[in-house]
Write a protein that holds these residues in place. Structure first.
Motif, short mmCIF file in Angstrom:
data_model
loop_
_atom_site.label_atom_id
_atom_site.label_comp_id
_atom_site.label_asym_id
_atom_site.label_seq_id
_atom_site.Cartn_x
_atom_site.Cartn_y
_atom_site.Cartn_z
N THR A 547 39.68 -7.46 29.58
CA THR A 547 38.98 -6.94 30.76
C THR A 547 37.62 -7.59 30.96
O THR A 547 36.99 -7.35 32.00
N GLY A 548 37.15 -8.37 30.00
CA GLY A 548 35.87 -9.04 30.18
C GLY A 548 35.39 -9.68 28.89
O GLY A 548 36.02 -9.57 27.83
N TYR A 549 34.27 -10.39 29.00
CA TYR A 549 33.68 -11.00 27.81
C TYR A 549 32.20 -11.21 28.06
O TYR A 549 31.72 -11.26 29.20
N ASP A 550 31.45 -11.32 26.96
CA ASP A 550 30.04 -11.70 26.97
C ASP A 550 29.90 -13.04 26.29
O ASP A 550 30.51 -13.29 25.23
N LEU A 551 29.09 -13.92 26.87
CA LEU A 551 28.76 -15.20 26.26
C LEU A 551 27.30 -15.14 25.85
O LEU A 551 26.41 -15.03 26.68
N HIS A 552 27.07 -15.18 24.54
CA HIS A 552 25.72 -14.98 24.02
C HIS A 552 24.96 -16.29 23.83
O HIS A 552 23.78 -16.25 23.47
N SER A 553 25.61 -17.42 24.01
CA SER A 553 24.94 -18.72 23.81
C SER A 553 25.36 -19.67 24.94
O SER A 553 26.21 -20.54 24.72
N PRO A 554 24.79 -19.52 26.13
CA PRO A 554 25.27 -20.32 27.27
C PRO A 554 24.99 -21.81 27.15
O PRO A 554 25.75 -22.62 27.67
#
Length: 687
Positions: A547-554
């Motif tokens: 349902t989603g994701y977070d990217l912590h190091s763009p």
């Protein structure tokens, strides 16, 4: 499991209702019948005595544990006890039990409370036998059987009296004081010793429950009656002795009062000045005591018994003889009167409507004995013995059957864990430690003292009466709130306003803890106060969604990892425990340059535990290490799920159902000649 429990409870029901043959001659088989009743009552109590644990549902149990710690010089109970007053004997029991549990490697509040509940359970079962014996002295074998049956199977006796509070241990002692006093009035050389023992036992009742100061009455009355029989004083001398005794008692009370703690002095003065003749509360106590079995039924039984006893020619058939019924009846009145007058726990009982059932239990157990005696008297007036036996069986079954049915339902309800017991393991397994915004209904869920469960994660909490009292971003940035435990009724209120609906839409809904099955405590919905960075709708197999994701190091520097948090949901429980993979591969080459494999959510939540369609599962932060010398070029980060045992990957589809192969491209990574990495096409989300 439920079928086996139901069968077991049915067996208890059959054994506890007793065979008709035994009831037909209760005098010859009295102790056999009482033994069967006691066995049935003991089983019901064993099934319920630990309910709610390791979460502690009754505030008195926890406060008393702190009082015991405080008495041992280990803890301060001030923040939990406040100005509460508890009888000293029960605090002493905590002082005794706590070192015992600690020596066993069980140092938490829940451990000492569980041991005390087992002690109370033993005393409660002993009370069944004592009640039967007292009933037998008051009204014969049938009276004892009825009293024991009501104690064993009345639902009210399975609730409050099976918890480690003062009344629990005092109840059997109250019956014992009466039994000893009655026996002392019978012929025997130990009559003085029994009377003094009754008086001392009554004093122990007082040290367990202040309202049972009147438990000393049976022993004192027995001593007075024995003295009158032994010394045979005249009326004048008896009047003088009575006046002197009352004067000395009053003088001793006034002298001892200043030596007591200040809060006890305050309660004693309030009792004498305001509550001693509170007729309204006394009437409410009396009504509520009779209402346990139905007020009109109790009045009808007592009236018929009195009429049958007064009827001409029936007194020679009377089952009510001696001082036992009189002592029990007077003690019943005194218990009701003292309960309405002595209020050591504060002014919460100033109004009759605030009377608590647990304060009426001592009167209820005495009423069981009186009712048993009354029924025995009614049966004794039946002319034919055969009809008497039939009436004895019918009366006992009519009393036991409805109470037993309610008790079985009560037991089945207590065998279902309450919401805190369900919620806390889920919180510990699924949420990172942080601060939870709560309402009053769930404050105790996150207070570690309420359970003392070992290895529990620490969650601080912030209590609010209205989540809208501050802007959402202030909760997050200023007060560092991560989670929200929202009671269902508060959730409905928020949905009724545009502001509330907007507030909820900005949160991430994690899990609904709602019925069915029905459980004790408040139904609650858990939220995180912010949503994921990128929302998706990617399907893996038939049941699992990303349902989603977070990217912590763009924009990671060379040789630094890519860090992700993944958000999952299952429309139905997956048939297998799947693993996930996160691969860094070339633009046209499926061979991984770097990879991460493991459980897609937290370690405690394998995919076969994803059993709630509304639940959002948040993964730990995964790190995909980039090689130190990654050649310049274009790369892809792909994500998929697979069967660990066979290596077979789940097919991937987008929100429209279009196939995407056996992996989903999460993002692309471009590496320049100088080693710097640039991410492109980060978001492939369905809006």
């Amino acid at each position: 499991m439920l079928h086996s429990e139901t069968s077991f409870l049915r067996t208890v029901s059959i054994s506890a209702t007793l065979p008709g043959r035994a009831l037909a001659s209760p005098k010859r088989r009295f102790w056999l019948i009482v033994g069967l009743i006691t066995l049935g009552g003991a089983i019901l109590r064993l099934l319920t005595h630990d309910y709610g644990l390791p979460y502690i549902e009754y505030i008195d149990e926890l406060i008393l544990w702190f009082f015991g710690q405080n008495a041992r010089g280990l803890e301060s109970a001030d923040i939990y006890g406040g100005g509460a007053t508890y009888p000293p004997l029960f605090v002493w029991l905590h002082q005794l039990v706590q070192p015992f549990t600690e020596a066993q490697g069980r140092p938490h509040a829940v451990d000492a409370i569980l041991d005390l509940r087992r002690l109370v359970l033993t005393a409660n079962v002993a009370g069944i036998v004592l009640s039967a014996s007292l009933g037998r002295h008051c009204g014969g074998a049938l009276a004892g059987i009825v009293a024991a049956s009501l104690w064993a199977f009345a639902p009210v006796m399975l609730d409050i009296p099976v918890h480690a509070i003062g009344e629990s241990l005092a109840l059997p002692l109250l019956i014992l004081t009466l039994l000893l006093a009655v026996k002392s009035l019978q012929a025997g050389r130990h009559r003085w010793r029994l009377a003094w023992t009754s008086l001392i036992t009554g004093a122990l009742c007082f040290l367990l429950e202040y309202r049972l100061l009147v438990a000393m009455f049976p022993g004192a009355a027995a001593l007075v009656l024995l003295a009158r029989t032994h010394y045979r004083p005249g009326r004048r001398r008896l009047a003088i002795w009575s006046i002197v005794g009352i004067a000395l008692t009053g003088l001793a009370s006034v002298s001892l009062l200043p030596l007591l703690p200040a809060n006890i002095q305050r309660h004693a003065r309030n009792t004498l000045q305001f509550w001693l003749w509170d007729v309204e509360t006394l009437a409410r106590y009396t009504y509520d005591t009779a209402e346990v079995l139905n007020v009109w039924l109790v009045l009808a039984i007592l009236s018929l018994a009195l009429l049958s006893w007064l009827a001409r020619g029936t007194r020679r058939h009377s089952e009510i003889r001696g001082a036992a019924p009189g002592l029990t009846s007077v003690t019943l009145f005194l218990v009701l009167w003292a309960g309405s007058a002595i209020r050591p726990y504060g002014a919460e009982l100033d109004l009759a409507d605030h009377a608590s059932l647990r304060h009426q239990i001592p009167a209820i157990v005495l009423l069981f004995v009186i009712l048993g005696s009354a029924l025995a008297q009614i049966v004794a007036c039946i002319p034919k013995r055969g009809l008497q036996h039939l009436a004895a069986v019918a009366i006992t079954l009519l009393i036991v059957a409805p109470n037993l049915q309610q008790s079985l339902e009560f037991v089945q309800d207590r065998m279902i864990d309450p919401w805190p017991v369900i919620v806390r393991p889920w919180v510990d397994d699924n949420l990172e430690p942080g601060t939870i915004l709560i309402y009053d209904e769930s404050e105790r869920w996150f207070n570690p003292h309420w359970g003392g469960i070992p290895h529990r994660q620490w969650f601080d909490w912030w209590e609010t009466a209205d989540v809208l009292e501050r802007p959402l971003q202030e909760w997050i940035d200023v007060h560092k709130i991560s989670w929200l435990a929202l009671p269902v009724h508060k959730h409905r209120q928020l949905q009724e306003s545009a502001e509330g609906r907007d507030f909820l839409a900005r949160l991430l809904r994690l899990r609904d803890f709602t019925s069915p099955p029905p459980r004790r405590e408040s139904q609650t919905i858990f939220y995180r106060l912010w949503r994921m960075q990128h929302e998706t709708d990617i399907r893996f197999g038939d049941h699992i969604r990303l349902t989603g994701y977070d990217l912590h190091s763009p924009d990671p520097p060379p040789a630094s990892p890519l860090e992700f948090t993944l958000y999952w949901n299952a429309t139905a429980t997956p048939p297998l425990n799947y693993s996930f993979f996160l691969h860094l591969v070339g633009a046209d080459d499926p061979s991984p340059f770097a990879q991460v494999d493991g459980n897609p959510a937290v370690p405690a939540r394998l995919t076969q535990t994803w059993d709630r369609p509304e639940e959002t599962l948040i993964s730990p932060r995964f790190s995909l290490p980039l090689p130190d010398e990654l050649p310049p070029g274009d790369y892809r980060v792909i994500l998929g799920l697979y069967n660990f045992e066979t290596g077979e990957r789940l097919p991937v589809r987008d929100a429209s159902g279009a196939p995407l192969g056996d992996a989903w491209e999460l993002l692309r990574l471009g590496v320049a000649d100088d080693g710097t990495a640039t991410m492109t096409e980060i978001l492939r989300a369905t809006q």
